[in-house]
Design an enzyme around this catalytic site. Structure first.
Site, PDB file in Angstrom:
ATOM      1  CG  LEU A 243      -1.967  -1.151   1.243  1.00 21.12           C
ATOM      2  CD1 LEU A 243      -2.927  -0.980   2.422  1.00 21.12           C
ATOM      3  CD2 LEU A 243      -2.758  -1.261  -0.050  1.00 21.12           C
ATOM      4  CE  LYS A 244       4.764   1.130  -4.548  1.00 16.46           C
ATOM      5  NZ  LYS A 244       3.732   0.185  -5.018  1.00 16.46           N
TER       6      LYS A 244
ATOM      7  CE1 TYR B 258       6.027  10.764   1.598  1.00 20.58           C
ATOM      8  CE2 TYR B 258       4.014  12.036   1.331  1.00 20.58           C
ATOM      9  CZ  TYR B 258       5.390  11.972   1.431  1.00 20.58           C
ATOM     10  OH  TYR B 258       6.133  13.125   1.365  1.00 20.58           O
TER      11      TYR B 258
ATOM     12  N   PRO C  60       3.286  11.347  10.444  1.00 19.68           N
ATOM     13  CG  PRO C  60       5.316  11.929  11.459  1.00 19.68           C
ATOM     14  CD  PRO C  60       4.169  12.516  10.672  1.00 19.68           C
ATOM     15  CG  ASN C  61      -0.936   9.783  15.337  1.00 21.89           C
ATOM     16  OD1 ASN C  61      -0.540   8.939  16.128  1.00 21.89           O
ATOM     17  ND2 ASN C  61      -2.225  10.105  15.211  1.00 21.89           N
ATOM     18  CB  THR C  62      -2.022   9.732   9.479  1.00 21.52           C
ATOM     19  OG1 THR C  62      -2.544  10.872  10.142  1.00 21.52           O
ATOM     20  CG2 THR C  62      -3.066   9.155   8.549  1.00 21.52           C
TER      21      THR C  62
ATOM     22  NE  ARG D  34       8.278  -6.164 -17.561  1.00 20.01           N
ATOM     23  CZ  ARG D  34       7.661  -5.855 -16.413  1.00 20.01           C
ATOM     24  NH1 ARG D  34       7.937  -6.530 -15.303  1.00 20.01           N
ATOM     25  NH2 ARG D  34       6.772  -4.899 -16.374  1.00 20.01           N
TER      26      ARG D  34
ATOM     27  CD  GLN E  80       8.025  -1.315 -13.392  1.00 21.38           C
ATOM     28  OE1 GLN E  80       8.535  -0.253 -13.049  1.00 21.38           O
ATOM     29  NE2 GLN E  80       7.384  -2.104 -12.556  1.00 21.38           N
TER      30      GLN E  80
ATOM     31  N   GLY F 133       4.901  -9.028 -12.143  1.00 20.52           N
ATOM     32  CA  GLY F 133       3.466  -8.882 -12.378  1.00 20.52           C
ATOM     33  C   GLY F 133       3.089  -9.319 -13.777  1.00 20.52           C
ATOM     34  NE  ARG F 134       2.944  -4.334 -16.147  1.00 22.22           N
ATOM     35  CZ  ARG F 134       3.235  -3.033 -16.178  1.00 22.22           C
ATOM     36  NH1 ARG F 134       2.566  -2.234 -16.980  1.00 22.22           N
ATOM     37  NH2 ARG F 134       4.178  -2.544 -15.394  1.00 22.22           N
TER      38      ARG F 134
HETATM   39  O1  C5P Z   1       3.762  -5.767 -13.983  1.00 24.12           O
HETATM   40  P1  C5P Z   1       5.041  -5.442 -13.248  1.00 24.12           P
HETATM   41  O2  C5P Z   1       5.954  -6.636 -13.091  1.00 24.12           O
HETATM   42  O3  C5P Z   1       5.742  -4.228 -13.840  1.00 24.12           O
HETATM   43  O4  C5P Z   1       4.542  -5.049 -11.786  1.00 24.12           O
HETATM   44  C1  C5P Z   1       5.375  -4.493 -10.811  1.00 24.12           C
HETATM   45  C2  C5P Z   1       4.627  -4.351  -9.529  1.00 24.12           C
HETATM   46  O5  C5P Z   1       5.520  -3.824  -8.549  1.00 24.12           O
HETATM   47  C3  C5P Z   1       3.435  -3.405  -9.579  1.00 24.12           C
HETATM   48  O6  C5P Z   1       2.444  -3.953  -8.724  1.00 24.12           O
HETATM   49  C4  C5P Z   1       3.947  -2.110  -9.007  1.00 24.12           C
HETATM   50  O7  C5P Z   1       2.963  -1.395  -8.313  1.00 24.12           O
HETATM   51  C5  C5P Z   1       5.011  -2.608  -8.018  1.00 24.12           C
HETATM   52  N1  C5P Z   1       6.098  -1.671  -7.725  1.00 24.12           N
HETATM   53  C6  C5P Z   1       6.948  -1.174  -8.698  1.00 24.12           C
HETATM   54  N2  C5P Z   1       7.951  -0.311  -8.375  1.00 24.12           N
HETATM   55  C7  C5P Z   1       8.161   0.041  -7.092  1.00 24.12           C
HETATM   56  C8  C5P Z   1       7.313  -0.453  -6.091  1.00 24.12           C
HETATM   57  C9  C5P Z   1       6.306  -1.333  -6.452  1.00 24.12           C
HETATM   58  O8  C5P Z   1       6.777  -1.523  -9.876  1.00 24.12           O
HETATM   59  N3  C5P Z   1       9.191   0.809  -6.772  1.00 24.12           N
END
Ligand code: C5P
Length: 232
Positions: free
Chosen positions: A59-60, A62, A65-67, A177, A186, A206-207
């Site tokens: 969820l990254k 940001y 601090p307290n929140t 990749r 990317q 991911g992809r």
């Molecule tokens: O599809 P792909 O392999 O590019 O997915 C990369 C995943 O990693 C995505 O879910 C993306 O939100 C996450 N991510 C990223 N770069 C970061 C942190 C997270 O690509 N620095």
């Protein structure tokens, strides 16, 4: 090196279908913003019911601090294995989060995001007025001092981070990749050999997996390659 599969598919059903296809494989699953905002903690419970997967809730976080501490406490209590926040939130924020999580009986692995792998040098400079490598090392030293467990970074910064902190300080590298597939949005991408050389502890894919005709087959191919290079 562990493989973390990004569940970035468009619907709950598609994510569950992918998870079912990956059943029994030694992978972590990464739940991102879209799935979590749409399907919430129930999605995490459903993953656990489906199989014995470790879960990274990406969820990254940001905010002030307290929140951030409030948010990290809530998501830690859901029972995920790894969470993350933005290092650029600063030292006080990271200290506040770690102090709060220290009160829990069990806390997840906590990583700090350094520079998104979709940033190239020019875009990063526009936002932070600094170069990527210096900033990532700086963020990492602060996160390490605050007691976090590691960093989210590109393969190109993984070794730098470990040299500036400790070999045990984890690196999780997206932008992988595995066999040179399309890079999509990317910028700082790398293959499996490069990830291994950079001592990456977790790679995120991911992809190349969920867009493949046979996601289980490509995942198995990646796992085989990882175990081969782990033996080198
Ligand atoms: O599809 P792909 O392999 O590019 O997915 C990369 C995943 O990693 C995505 O879910 C993306 O939100 C996450 N991510 C990223 N770069 C970061 C942190 C997270 O690509 N620095």
């Amino acid at each position: 090196m562990k493989l973390c599969v990004a569940l970035d598919l468009a619907s709950y059903d598609e994510c569950i279908k992918l998870i079912n296809e990956l059943k029994g494989l030694d992978v972590w699953l990464k739940v991102g913003l879209r799935s979590y905002l749409r399907d919430g903690a129930k999605f995490i419970e459903d993953i656990k019911k489906t199989g014995d997967f470790k879960i990274f809730l990406d969820l990254k976080i940001y905010d002030i601090p307290n929140t951030m501490a409030d948010a990290c406490e809530v998501i830690s209590k859901i029972g995920v294995d790894m969470i993350n926040l933005h290092a650029s939130a600063g030292k006080i924020a990271m200290d506040t989060v770690m102090d709060r999580l220290a009160k829990l009986e069990h806390r997840p692995i906590v990583l700090a995001v350094s520079a998104l792998t979709s940033f190239d040098e020019a875009v990063f400079k526009q936002i932070y007025s600094a170069n990527i490598k210096d900033s990532v090392v700086n963020f990492s030293k602060i996160a390490y001092k605050c007691g976090l467990d590691g960093m989210v970074c590109s393969v190109y910064e993984s070794l730098l981070i470990k040299d500036a902190t400790s070999r045990e300080f984890l690196t999780l590298t997206p932008g992988i990749r595995p066999f040179g597939e399309a890079i999509n949005d990317q910028k700082r991408v790398a293959n499996l050999d490069m990830a291994k050389e950079s001592l990456s502890d977790f790679i995120v894919v991911g992809r190349p997996i969920y867009e493949a005709n046979n996601p289980r087959e490509i995942t198995q191919k990646i796992l085989t390659k990882i175990s081969d290079i782990n033996l080198l």
